[in-house]
Structure formats: structure tokens, C-alpha cells
Design a protein around this motif. Structure first.
Motif, PDB file in Angstrom:
ATOM      1  N   GLY A 104       0.874  -1.350  -0.027  1.00 50.51           N
ATOM      2  CA  GLY A 104      -0.031  -0.059  -0.030  1.00 50.51           C
ATOM      3  C   GLY A 104       0.849   1.441  -0.099  1.00 50.51           C
ATOM      4  N   PHE A 105       0.060   2.470  -0.396  1.00 49.79           N
ATOM      5  CA  PHE A 105       0.679   3.569  -0.427  1.00 49.79           C
ATOM      6  C   PHE A 105      -0.125   4.795   0.266  1.00 49.79           C
ATOM      7  CE2 PHE A 105       2.286   1.069  -3.942  1.00 49.79           C
ATOM      8  CZ  PHE A 105       3.500   1.153  -3.955  1.00 49.79           C
ATOM      9  N   SER A 106       0.492   5.714   0.596  1.00 48.98           N
ATOM     10  CA  SER A 106      -0.423   6.982   1.210  1.00 48.98           C
ATOM     11  C   SER A 106      -1.306   7.216  -0.223  1.00 48.98           C
ATOM     12  CB  SER A 106       0.384   7.987   1.626  1.00 48.98           C
ATOM     13  OG  SER A 106       1.770   8.290   0.936  1.00 48.98           O
ATOM     14  N   ASN A 107      -2.503   8.010   0.215  1.00 49.50           N
ATOM     15  CA  ASN A 107      -3.556   8.303  -0.732  1.00 49.50           C
ATOM     16  C   ASN A 107      -4.020   7.370  -1.482  1.00 49.50           C
ATOM     17  OD1 ASN A 107      -2.902  10.972  -0.128  1.00 49.50           O
ATOM     18  ND2 ASN A 107      -1.338  11.366  -1.778  1.00 49.50           N
ATOM     19  N   ASN A 108      -3.872   6.045  -1.068  1.00 46.33           N
ATOM     20  CA  ASN A 108      -4.194   4.828  -1.668  1.00 46.33           C
ATOM     21  C   ASN A 108      -4.086   4.736  -3.005  1.00 46.33           C
ATOM     22  OD1 ASN A 108      -4.997   3.677   0.837  1.00 46.33           O
ATOM     23  ND2 ASN A 108      -6.747   5.119   0.814  1.00 46.33           N
ATOM     24  N   VAL A 109      -3.087   5.057  -3.755  1.00 48.79           N
ATOM     25  CA  VAL A 109      -2.610   4.909  -5.138  1.00 48.79           C
ATOM     26  C   VAL A 109      -1.718   3.751  -5.151  1.00 48.79           C
ATOM     27  CG1 VAL A 109      -2.826   7.623  -5.580  1.00 48.79           C
ATOM     28  CG2 VAL A 109      -0.606   6.623  -4.794  1.00 48.79           C
ATOM     29  N   GLY A 110      -1.592   3.461  -6.339  1.00 47.96           N
ATOM     30  CA  GLY A 110      -0.649   2.278  -6.567  1.00 47.96           C
ATOM     31  C   GLY A 110      -1.395   0.787  -7.019  1.00 47.96           C
ATOM     32  N   ALA A 111      -2.658   0.765  -7.131  1.00 47.30           N
ATOM     33  CA  ALA A 111      -3.404  -0.340  -7.086  1.00 47.30           C
ATOM     34  C   ALA A 111      -2.957  -1.115  -8.335  1.00 47.30           C
ATOM     35  CB  ALA A 111      -4.927  -0.348  -7.163  1.00 47.30           C
ATOM     36  N   ARG A 112      -2.358  -0.402  -9.346  1.00 45.80           N
ATOM     37  CA  ARG A 112      -1.870  -1.005 -10.719  1.00 45.80           C
ATOM     38  C   ARG A 112      -0.566  -0.745 -11.148  1.00 45.80           C
ATOM     39  NH1 ARG A 112      -6.312  -2.515 -13.169  1.00 45.80           N
ATOM     40  NH2 ARG A 112      -8.210  -1.504 -12.924  1.00 45.80           N
TER      41      ARG A 112
END
Length: 136
Positions: A104-112
Motif C-alpha cells: 500500500g501507499f499513502s493516498n491509496n494510489v498504486g493499485a496498478r
């Protein structure tokens, strides 16, 4: 001015500038292993080419976890983490590089895929900041 009087004043002033970051992690798949977390103050640290401002490894005890980082300077940061469920110290991926363990990453970015620092950055305010992070 006497240096003996000035030094304590400077030290007290420095501690007043510290802020607390609280991370609320949700979506951990298994109640085992550890979550490895890095708090980066710049793009180089976020990309693994510099030293993070703070790191922490926390035991996973359930699908939710709260982790506190006290004494950070207010400013801009980005968080990255992974759930090392099998305890081998790395994020396991399949043969084409897709993670098999949670991340996981802050701002909930990075699903892809791994985001850039600018996508994951947030501001830690002097009064402290709480982030909700989904573990993919």
C-alpha cells in the motif's frame, strides 16, 4: 548571551516542532507476518535511492492495524508499505512482477503499480495527521 542558557532553549524549541503521523491500515489478508513501512520525505527516498525519514516493522495481528510515527518534522511525505506474510523480508511477486503479498501507499494510489512520489505525497501538519491506507 550565555551558551548554557541558550542550548536548553534551542532543544525545547526543536521538540515543539515535532508532529505525529498515525497510519490506519486496512485489508491485511492474513494475521501473520509483519508490515514493513517507510515514510519518505522526498522522491529519492520513496524510490529506494535515499534514506527514508522513518521506518518501522510491525507484527500483524489482524485485518486492521494502527501504527504511530511520533517526532516527525511537519512537512511533505509519502508512505509505502508491504505485508511480509511469510517472513522472508521482501515483497514476493509472481513471475511477471505482480505482488503476491499485500502492499500500500499513502493516498491509496498504486493499485496498478508503484506510484510516483507526487501521487502519494501528503502534508504532515504540526498538529499531526492520520491516514487511512488500504492494503492491496
Amino acid at each position: 548571551m550565555n551558551l548554557k542558557l541558550l542550548l536548553p532553549a534551542l532543544l525545547l524549541g526543536a521538540s515543539a516542532e515535532a508532529a505525529t503521523l498515525i497510519l490506519s491500515l486496512e485489508g491485511l489478508r492474513e494475521a501473520k507476518g509483519h508490515v514493513h513501512i517507510a515514510v519518505a520525505a522526498d522522491a529519492a527516498a520513496f524510490d529506494g535511492k535515499g534514506k527514508p525519514a522513518a521506518v518501522r516493522t510491525v507484527e500483524v495481528t489482524g485485518p486492521r492495524l494502527t501504527v504511530t510515527f511520533p517526532d516527525l518534522a511537519p512537512g511533505t511525505y509519502a508512505v509505502s508499505l508491504f505485508h511480509d506474510a511469510n517472513g522472508n523480508g521482501k515483497l514476493d511477486t509472481n513471475f511477471i512482477g505482480i505482488p503476491k503479498e499485500g502492499y500500500g501507499f499513502s493516498n491509496n494510489v498504486g493499485a496498478r503499480g508503484k506510484p510516483k512520489f507526487d501521487e502519494a505525497k501528503f502534508t504532515l501538519v504540526p498538529d499531526g495527521t492520520t491516514l487511512d491506507i488500504l492494503v492491496f
